[in-house]
Motif scaffolding. Sequence first.
Motif, short mmCIF file in Angstrom:
data_model
loop_
_atom_site.label_atom_id
_atom_site.label_comp_id
_atom_site.label_asym_id
_atom_site.label_seq_id
_atom_site.Cartn_x
_atom_site.Cartn_y
_atom_site.Cartn_z
N GLY A 184 2.27 -3.07 -16.57
CA GLY A 184 2.49 -1.66 -16.32
C GLY A 184 2.30 -0.76 -17.52
N ALA A 185 2.24 -1.34 -18.72
CA ALA A 185 2.03 -0.55 -19.94
C ALA A 185 0.86 -1.12 -20.74
CB ALA A 185 3.31 -0.55 -20.78
N ALA A 458 0.75 -3.51 -11.90
CA ALA A 458 1.87 -4.39 -11.57
C ALA A 458 2.09 -4.52 -10.07
CB ALA A 458 3.15 -3.88 -12.23
N ILE A 459 1.27 -3.87 -9.27
CA ILE A 459 1.50 -3.93 -7.82
C ILE A 459 0.25 -4.23 -7.01
CG2 ILE A 459 1.09 -1.51 -7.19
CD1 ILE A 459 3.70 -1.63 -5.59
N THR A 460 -0.92 -4.08 -7.60
CA THR A 460 -2.13 -4.33 -6.83
C THR A 460 -2.43 -5.83 -6.77
OG1 THR A 460 -4.54 -4.03 -6.73
CG2 THR A 460 -3.50 -3.86 -8.91
N PRO A 461 -2.63 -6.37 -5.57
CA PRO A 461 -3.01 -7.78 -5.45
C PRO A 461 -4.38 -8.09 -6.06
CG PRO A 461 -2.11 -6.98 -3.38
CD PRO A 461 -2.34 -5.78 -4.25
N LEU A 462 -5.17 -7.03 -6.36
CA LEU A 462 -6.47 -7.24 -6.97
C LEU A 462 -6.36 -7.51 -8.46
CD1 LEU A 462 -8.78 -4.68 -5.17
CD2 LEU A 462 -8.24 -7.03 -4.59
N VAL A 482 4.19 -12.86 -1.55
CA VAL A 482 3.62 -11.59 -2.00
C VAL A 482 4.63 -10.46 -1.83
CG1 VAL A 482 1.83 -9.87 -1.54
CG2 VAL A 482 1.25 -12.30 -1.54
N GLY A 483 5.34 -10.45 -0.70
CA GLY A 483 6.32 -9.40 -0.45
C GLY A 483 7.44 -9.40 -1.47
N THR A 484 7.82 -10.59 -1.94
CA THR A 484 8.87 -10.69 -2.96
C THR A 484 8.46 -9.96 -4.22
OG1 THR A 484 9.52 -12.85 -2.07
CG2 THR A 484 10.29 -12.29 -4.28
N VAL A 485 7.25 -10.24 -4.68
CA VAL A 485 6.78 -9.63 -5.93
C VAL A 485 6.58 -8.13 -5.75
CG1 VAL A 485 4.93 -9.62 -7.64
CG2 VAL A 485 5.72 -11.79 -6.69
N VAL A 486 6.02 -7.72 -4.61
CA VAL A 486 5.80 -6.29 -4.37
C VAL A 486 7.13 -5.54 -4.36
CG1 VAL A 486 5.03 -4.59 -2.68
CG2 VAL A 486 3.61 -6.57 -3.16
N SER A 487 8.12 -6.09 -3.68
CA SER A 487 9.42 -5.41 -3.61
C SER A 487 10.10 -5.36 -4.96
CB SER A 487 10.33 -6.12 -2.60
OG SER A 487 10.68 -7.43 -3.02
N LEU A 488 9.89 -6.38 -5.80
CA LEU A 488 10.45 -6.37 -7.14
C LEU A 488 9.78 -5.32 -8.03
CD1 LEU A 488 10.81 -10.20 -7.90
CD2 LEU A 488 12.68 -8.57 -7.58
N MET A 489 8.47 -5.14 -7.85
CA MET A 489 7.71 -4.30 -8.76
C MET A 489 7.66 -2.83 -8.33
SD MET A 489 7.25 -6.65 -10.82
CE MET A 489 6.66 -5.48 -12.02
N LEU A 490 7.94 -2.53 -7.08
CA LEU A 490 7.86 -1.15 -6.62
C LEU A 490 8.71 -0.18 -7.44
CD1 LEU A 490 7.67 -0.97 -2.70
CD2 LEU A 490 6.20 0.18 -4.37
N PRO A 491 9.98 -0.49 -7.73
CA PRO A 491 10.76 0.45 -8.54
C PRO A 491 10.15 0.71 -9.91
CG PRO A 491 12.19 -1.17 -7.49
CD PRO A 491 10.79 -1.64 -7.29
N TYR A 492 9.62 -0.34 -10.55
CA TYR A 492 8.98 -0.16 -11.85
C TYR A 492 7.79 0.76 -11.74
CZ TYR A 492 11.63 -4.29 -13.44
OH TYR A 492 12.62 -5.18 -13.76
N VAL A 493 6.91 0.48 -10.76
CA VAL A 493 5.67 1.24 -10.63
C VAL A 493 5.97 2.71 -10.37
CG1 VAL A 493 3.61 1.56 -9.21
CG2 VAL A 493 4.31 -0.74 -9.87
N LEU A 494 6.87 2.99 -9.45
CA LEU A 494 7.16 4.37 -9.09
C LEU A 494 7.78 5.14 -10.25
CD1 LEU A 494 8.55 3.87 -5.47
CD2 LEU A 494 6.29 4.70 -6.14
#
Length: 516
Positions: A184-185, A458-462, A482-494
């Motif tokens: 993310g950085a 940190a959120i794109t599967p690509l 995949v859903g586990t990682v996406v749900s974990l990373m959404l707060p960071y990304v936003l």
Amino acid sequence: MTLASAAPKSTMQRFLDGVEKVGNMVPHPVIIFLILIGIVIALSAVLSLFGTAVTFERINPETHEIEIASTAIRSLLNVEGIRFMYASLIPNFMGFTAVGLMIVAMIGAGVAEESGLVTALIRKLVIVSPGWALTYILAFVGILASIAADAGYLVLIPLAGIAYLAVGRHPLAGLALGFAAVAGAFTVNMLIKPLDAVLVEFTNDAAHLVDPNRSIGLASNVWFSFASVLFLTVIIAFITDRIVSPRLGPYNPALAAEGTTTEQGAVLSSEESRGLRYAGLGLLALIAVFSLLTVPSWAPLRDPTTGDLIGNSPFMNGLIALIMLMFLVTGWAYGIGAGTMRTLTEVIAAIEKSIKNLGGTIFLFFVLSQFVAYFTYTNMGTVMALSLSGVLQSANIGALPLLLGFIVVVAIIDLLLTGAIAKWAIFAPVFVPLLMKLGVEPEAVLAAYRVGDSPMNAITPLNAYFALVVGFAQKYDKSAGVGTVVSLMLPYVLWMFVLWTALFAIWKMLGLPWGV
């Protein structure tokens, strides 16, 4: 994944639980990319049939001159497309650099892990660090890990999970922290790295369209990058402690995959302490060797033309080799000192074990490499990027709103085109001259690009390493997906995207210097 929490869940936590539940209902990542490959093939044929194309200015990567180019959607179902898919199967996979980086890094990391060095180092870090500081230290080091290019994904992320496990915290929170910091950085650092040289060169080529005498240097964003690193360290640590960790709750070791170590001792034994001393001596010896290879003006790892060490030099281009040797040498030295790995045969066995464990990931990368190659061949990502940038360019708004709009467009495109260099080669000749005519310095445009290009990684599967993070998560929770990682990373990304963009806007309004 089972999430335990005594307190009632907030609206955000319930939303993220829903994201995880839905995300984990999707098929295996390999199946997902096979479906995406089918969609790309069909869509390319349809769009090509309608003659979808765009004309634009771009920087030639070889000559660094501005040229007029036209990009049309290319079909994968015509004669040329079918030939490409058939003949490029192996080249696509062999050209997927993530595979080579992963295997080389795991040669050293496997020895370090099998000998016990990784666990001992993390426990030592836990012992000497105040409890409140561990999250901040890991976030800070994770951001700086981008100096080693993609190696940070392979080293820092799993180490963060181990560190959290060692202090009795949920290891998935550590993995999420590490992923947010590394991905993310990715475009900012406190050190000059090879990516900076390429981005600055493209920026100068674009700036010369307006003013041939206007150029920026490698440190043109250094002050903004310094501030961003510290700012993002606090944000990542705060989100981990206040959002991610509470949602995950206490860790249940029964969730771990078979063979995963979940018990960590609190105190280092005398053998472990001796092993760390030996590892330190091994590291000093390695530093001495590389000092001879880099410090003198005649050193072979310096740029043969300019003599530079940082930038496009053999040292920076081959930095993954140093990472591999660092873990290999210190891991073996630790094994000798601690009595866990004394012979070369044991070292080879540790390497073989680490490579065997990559079987599933390598197969996934094979499928992913085909998707990336097909998507690139069709030009669909390029056409979409140019279409969005054209809309933004024609908007009659001021400089700062245009910069903020530019950040949003880059973030959207980053979901499809994750390569920082490829996108900047397209965006630079459009937005750098446009904003310079509005009185915006090219340093500010490049800084805006850094902000837009990073968080979505940190959120794109690509992202080539997204699937690898899913694999890391499955070590500690065999039901993770995949859903586990996406749900974990959404707060960071936003939050990183919103707050980092706000920092950029404030920096611009205050007229602070972007760099040297």
